[in-house]
Write an enzyme that holds these catalytic residues in place. Structure first.
Site, mmCIF file in Angstrom:
data_model
loop_
_atom_site.group_PDB
_atom_site.id
_atom_site.type_symbol
_atom_site.label_atom_id
_atom_site.label_comp_id
_atom_site.label_asym_id
_atom_site.label_seq_id
_atom_site.Cartn_x
_atom_site.Cartn_y
_atom_site.Cartn_z
ATOM 1 N N HIS A 163 0.933 -0.957 -0.227
ATOM 2 C CA HIS A 163 -0.253 0.347 -0.250
ATOM 3 C C HIS A 163 0.544 1.060 0.042
ATOM 4 C CE1 HIS A 163 -3.973 -1.541 0.982
ATOM 5 N NE2 HIS A 163 -3.382 -2.497 0.900
ATOM 6 N N GLU A 193 0.844 3.566 2.018
ATOM 7 C CA GLU A 193 1.915 4.578 3.230
ATOM 8 C C GLU A 193 2.123 3.351 3.706
ATOM 9 O OE1 GLU A 193 -1.685 3.972 1.629
ATOM 10 O OE2 GLU A 193 -2.766 5.386 3.219
ATOM 11 N N CYS A 224 -6.173 2.670 5.224
ATOM 12 C CA CYS A 224 -7.039 1.006 5.683
ATOM 13 C C CYS A 224 -5.877 0.781 6.979
ATOM 14 C CB CYS A 224 -5.966 -0.141 4.262
ATOM 15 S SG CYS A 224 -4.626 -0.308 4.460
HETATM 16 N N1 LIG Z 1 -4.758 4.376 1.808
HETATM 17 C C1 LIG Z 1 -5.137 3.301 1.702
HETATM 18 N N2 LIG Z 1 -6.143 2.794 0.938
HETATM 19 C C2 LIG Z 1 -5.749 1.698 0.233
HETATM 20 N N3 LIG Z 1 -6.887 0.931 0.107
HETATM 21 C C3 LIG Z 1 -6.435 -0.576 -0.808
HETATM 22 N N4 LIG Z 1 -4.882 0.550 -0.959
HETATM 23 C C4 LIG Z 1 -5.015 1.152 -0.173
HETATM 24 C C5 LIG Z 1 -3.701 1.979 0.054
HETATM 25 O O1 LIG Z 1 -2.592 2.275 -0.521
HETATM 26 N N5 LIG Z 1 -3.514 3.461 0.862
#
Ligand SMILES: Nc1nc2[nH]cnc2c(=O)[nH]1
Length: 166
Positions: A49, A51, A79
Site C-alpha cells: 500500500h 502508506e 485502511c
Molecule cells: N489509503 C489506502 N487505502 C488503500 N486501500 C487499498 N490500498 C490502499 C492504499 O494503498 N492506501
C-alpha cells in the site's frame, strides 16, 4: 509545493500506468521526505500500500522507526493495516483527501476474510470469534524469548528510541 496536489498527481499517474488509485507523500520541514503510490497490482505484494511503502522509505532515510515531525498526505483514509503502521511510526499529522465512503462504490473485493466494512469490528473481537481462523498454541519457551530480550536490554521493558512527547 502543494503536497495535496502532489498526492493526487501521484495516484492519478499510478492509475494511468495500471496501478491502484492510492498515493502517499510524507513531508518534513516543508520538503518531501518520501512518497509512493500503491504498488500491489505491480508487485503482487498485498502489503504494498502507498502508506507502507512511503513509511518504509521515510524511516530508512531518517534512520529511525519514528516519523515524529512529519505530515503524511494520503489519497484515501488509511485502511486498517496502514492505520496500524501510522500509529507505529506516529507522524505529527495525517491528511486524507477522500473518505472510505468515497472509495467504496468504486471497488469490489472478494478476498476470503476481507470486508472493509467489518474490518474494524473484526479487530475488536476475541481471536476465536474472528472470521480468520486462529489457534492459540501456548508455549512457555515462547514467553522465555521475551525474558531473554528484557535481560539483554538491562531489564528495560521500554522499546528504546521513541522521542519523548513535546
Ligand atoms: N489509503 C489506502 N487505502 C488503500 N486501500 C487499498 N490500498 C490502499 C492504499 O494503498 N492506501
Amino acid at each position: 509545493m502543494d503536497f495535496v496536489e502532489r498526492t493526487v498527481d501521484l495516484a492519478r499517474r499510478n492509475v494511468e500506468e495500471g496501478g491502484r488509485p492510492f498515493a502517499t507523500v510524507i513531508v518534513k520541514d516543508g520538503e518531501i521526505l518520501a512518497e509512493s503510490p500503491n504498488k500491489v497490482a505491480q508487485t503482487n505484494d498485498p502489503t504494498a500500500h502507498a502508506e507502507i511503502l512511503a513509511i518504509r522509505e521515510a524511516c530508512v532515510k531518517l534512520g529511525t522507526e519514528h516519523l515524529t515531525g512529519t505530515t503524511v498526505y494520503v489519497l484515501a483514509h488509511p485502511c486498517p493495516m496502514c492505520l496500524g503502521a501510522l500509529y507505529y511510526c506516529s507522524p505529527d499529522e495525517v491528511v486524507f483527501l477522500t473518505t472510505r465512503d468515497a472509495y467504496e462504490p468504486h471497488f469490489v473485493d472478494d478476498r476470503k476474510y476481507f470486508e472493509l466494512d467489518t474490518f474494524y469490528e473484526e479487530f475488536g473481537k476475541n481471536w476465536d470469534e474472528r472470521r480468520l481462523p486462529m489457534r492459540h498454541e501456548p508455549r512457555a519457551d515462547a514467553v522465555e524469548v521475551y525474558r531473554l530480550w528484557q535481560r539483554r536490554n538491562g531489564g528495560e521493558r521500554r522499546v528504546a528510541g521513541a522521542p519523548t512527547a513535546a
